[in-house]
Design an enzyme around this catalytic site. Structure first.
Site: not given
Lengths: 367, 367, 367, 367
Positions: C159, C228
């Site tokens: 992330k 992400s």
């Protein structure tokens, strides 16, 4: 007593740096905060979690400063957020503080604020007589507690509970909810709470502030109510704002009801009552301390004789449309985009129109 | 010659009953129609098929009346539609007709209209020097053909081609398209066409009306250009509207450039130049015959110092936001919601601002 | 060491009752939690605040249990959430805990987990060589620290930071950001991080894991990376999951790369490697402990020769389309809708395809 | 008689080049076309104008070939389109033609098609007994006219009228419409028509095919009905498809009812009845000639025990979610994305589930 009003921009719903810095600088005593009303980044509909995110972030901040848990802060301080900053609107929150004022009252009226809470409600209570009554009682408590005469109330913000489908379907032991459509149930709740406000302030007689009127007879309305709903609360929070000669300070509030989305005349008239010179746009926007707008797509599908498409749109919710439109119109007049603009104005002002309330710093020459 | 302007509401993009009835009643001779500009129900983005649907419906109607095929009508009459009636905006189309006028010209200027077409373009031409040049040449042809001096042009509407991803990827034999993002390619096309308009009218010198400026240097712009793009055309259609002493009739056009989304001052100044008395809202909206607005979300993310969220929104396209906002502001001033409001104002007015042009019926006292 | 995996449903992004109850019941020791990966209610795009809301809620809960601040928890435990539960997908979070296991390792491989963090990054670092390098180094640290051979890595979740327009425009002192489109910058970040993973695991040679390949040459990819981005973090968080004979316990992970959105064959083959009998749908979904899917709309606009419309859609973002579609396909196979399905698969598996990784409880008969 | 089925892709809703070329090539005699069913690019909700656009385009093409007006074609040939190609779905239309077949019937059953129309309806008729009755009668006419036994009907497609808010509010002289929410009225219409189909085919006894059951008792349903609604028609169009020994040709149809969104078992069973070998995905998709799917978000908010969010979503309509999800699942099985997938399955199959019907070319070995 003096009501202070501080407005802060935020980058995202966890950005409470504005209030933090103001407290660090001594500009706000956290213990004096009585309510926060704001406009967050979400869609303003059922699946808007930005309201709860900001409420959590602010209650952690405030609680941390005064040694209370976040839960205790939320049980005491209404934190009322409405999602949706469509178009030119700007995300922000407005902090209301009540401070002891050494200056004696001088017989003039000044901005006054009162708050109250109801008990928690279940999905099956929403939109029903029970909600009308508890909201009316809470408005009465808040108003009387703050010494505002009923006729001097200019703005009542209520935030009530919303429920997801799962919660609605769970609440089975007894009466069914008014609807099992979660978005529609938000409308029922706003409507009942608005009638509660109207009943408390004598705008609608008790015999018409009843369940059968909810979402049926829109001629019954409050001219000062602004109601939101969200899954982040289970009870109703009430903030009553008005003028009172028991309060001091330089701030004042006025309100008006737009008769439709283009009714700028009523807004200009209100501004002139507040001492602004006539002009299409305010030249001195620093005097605006906060502004609250309630609006909705006109139910007959027209605005001044021309069709609009807001109620046929499967891509953008009608509330997002009307907030962006009326919000921009008011922003162009106030020269300020950090407005609290909320859709879903059932029984809140005339059908298709809506409430505008503005808190301003009075000029010296104004009584 | 006299330019007539007729505006019709529509229920859906196939609803051409307004024009049909006007032709039935003899109010419009179909042979005199030179252009139609309108605002349809779609999203105004790549997958907006309401523009093509209305174009097909109108060309069938007009062609049927004058014994031409729909294709022949479309090759001769610019049918320029922009999707997106956000907020209070109302779907409509405005028909421009040029009729022989027995009244001799009297030395005064009147509304004048000219049109032109370019050849078809390929995806790889879009946003490139080729598009700048052909649009500039078409604007020149339309302007000169209609006898409007360059300084008397008030509005130039261009509709250019857009392409789906499939079409972009197909156009492989030669230069690659400026981008393979179909929405972004629409922006390239609008930008190049705007520079073409600016070049033709002398607003931007030839050495700056070049490909390297496209979407890079927004200080180069046309103050009268309004550019749309859509998959329903393969060529560029141009409508030039201005004032000319070779034309007659009661209509006039003026324009202004808003410097930002809240710049209502420039709009009021324009209205006063057109003879309207100062007022926040026009009291006599029947004098408004058509209005055209171009706008866009300010690229730095702010409006008058406060953040907006239009450029971070994954749910509602920035163009839909800004059309709804600026459209509502202008509607509140003009007291009229049937406005042509188009987003995507690259090189069309100052960054963050946009064009407003209004066609009005002159009052007697106005020169 | 043993890796435990617990999956919890949630009603909204502040609903951490599942983990709370598990800790109350003694099923999870909060001190053993090393990572949480989940799927929240938002749109998964720039203006998705549900990721941050859940991260705040979980870090408060975990921190409260172990006497750490929420900030300290977040600096130590990757909390990686992806927004978007389109279609049948179900919001949930998966808690990874590493517990001391008295059972000696038996030579067999078992599920293993490692985590690492990078320093904070600025907008101008995103998509650049700097990001490739720091992510590669973090993957290496996490992998080696957890004793997983490079060839036994089955899933790497990263992330990284995303930035709003305001933040991008602020980062001016030095190199400009790769783009000032905030959504596009998320894609740059995912792409660079994926190349970092590929470099660390030897999937792409160092000379091709370079900035010039980012979003340009999609033949360079990692078959196990899932990246992400979100505004709620400023650094990159890395979770490496694989198999190792230094770990014990009943869990195993496998992965496959779908070659396109309909490539269910590869998923069935993977399931058979994990010991599931051949069937269109798993009959014993309780064995599924977590599943991770990465997917994207095929860039040429087709799926198996037929056009799709995901890349032309101005109403629904392409990522929401493809997550809903591929998520449903995998859900129909796994008989389980609480899947982590993430869009934006740049350099993460073959173009148009994507990664599927599944953590299962092994049956007795399986080696 | 033989029923031919031709499926064509389209780039946009005016792209009828597939049928045009087939007619040019002599593959389809325009005079034999009896119905067209297709899936267009719009949102499938009230403001979806792509259905009408394709209907206009096709009726102009077909009418031009056989010397009929577009209106005459539409009054004779059901042109039934459903908007919404979410996820991997592909826009297309399927042309049904009935041709004289020199081959005598051989006692085997073959694909058979019948059509019928009702009179025009007003908003106040929608969802009422009147609609149940006229649809039932039309289904009966179409079925008997085409020689299909009631038990051999596998798919009944009905397209009924939808109305915008303006039209609903206009229809005042008499009974009020069932609702003045235009989207909700579409649901009423689909529900009543489905009960009409069920009544005609004996699936629901006459005493339960009544107005009071509409949208109230979902245990009353048709297992073969697929109902759409759209503003582009004022009457109900009915297409009945089944098997009959009075027809010839290589095509066959079968159907099944999915019990929920993940019920792939029923689909695989149907495919095996049609002679496909067991496999997660059909290896020979060329045998698929058309497929029709009806689906809806499960009303209790769960899929196999896990919560979904489709009914709480203010950004993406629930129908778009479920079409994308179930459409992808069926596409992954059929190895084909050009599926007719329609949401809003009220009384069309079990709650939360839906109909799947497939027309295939039979293999030689199949009876």
């Amino acid at each position: 007593m003096r009501a202070d009003v501080h407005r802060f921009a935020m980058i995202d719903p966890s950005d409470v740096s504005g209030l933090r810095q103001a407290m660090d600088a001594g500009a706000i005593d956290p213990a004096t905060i009585v309510a926060v009303i704001g406009k967050t980044h979400g869609n303003g509909l059922v699946n808007d979690y930005t309201r709860g995110y900001l409420a959590q972030s602010l209650s952690l901040l405030i609680g941390g400063r005064i040694g209370q848990s976040a839960e205790a802060v939320r049980a005491r301080v209404p934190l009322i957020f409405s999602g949706g900053v469509e178009g030119v609107l700007s995300p922000h929150y407005t902090v209301f503080a009540v401070v002891a004022d050494e200056a004696p009252t001088d017989g003039n009226m000044a901005l006054a604020v009162g708050v109250a809470f109801t008990d928690a409600m279940r999905p099956s209570d929403i939109g029903r007589q029970a909600q009308i009554e508890v909201v009316a009682a809470a408005v009465e408590r808040a108003r009387i507690g703050s010494g505002i005469a009923a006729g001097d109330v200019h703005f009542v913000q209520v935030k009530g509970p919303a429920f997801t489908l799962a919660a609605i379907l769970e609440d089975r032991d007894g009466r069914r909810a008014a609807t099992d459509n979660s978005g529609k149930l938000m409308a029922f709740g706003r409507a009942a709470s608005a009638l509660g406000v109207a009943k408390a302030l004598g705008e609608v007689p008790a015999e018409r502030a009843v369940e059968s009127v909810v979402l049926e007879d829109f001629s019954a309305y409050s001219a000062v109510a602004s109601i939101s709903a969200g899954v982040e609360v289970q009870y109703n929070e009430v903030v009553v704002i008005g003028m009172s000669d028991r309060w001091t300070g330089p701030l004042a509030i006025a309100h008006t009801a737009m008769t439709d989305a283009l009714d700028v005349g009523s807004v200009h008239a209100m501004l002139q009552r507040l001492g602004f010179p006539p002009a299409p746009q305010i030249a001195d926007p620093a005097r605006i301390r906060a502004a609250f707008v309630k609006c909705e797509a006109q139910r007959d599908g027209f605005v001044r004789g021309r069709p609009h498409t807001m109620l046929n749109d499967g891509d953008i919710n009608e509330q997002r449309h009307i907030r962006g439109a009326v919000g921009a119109i008011i922003a162009s007049i106030l020269n300020d985009t950090a407005l609290f603009v909320s859709g879903g104005a059932e029984h809140q002002g005339p059908d298709g129109g809506g409430l505008v309330a503005v808190i301003v710093e009075r000029t010296r020459t104004q009584v």
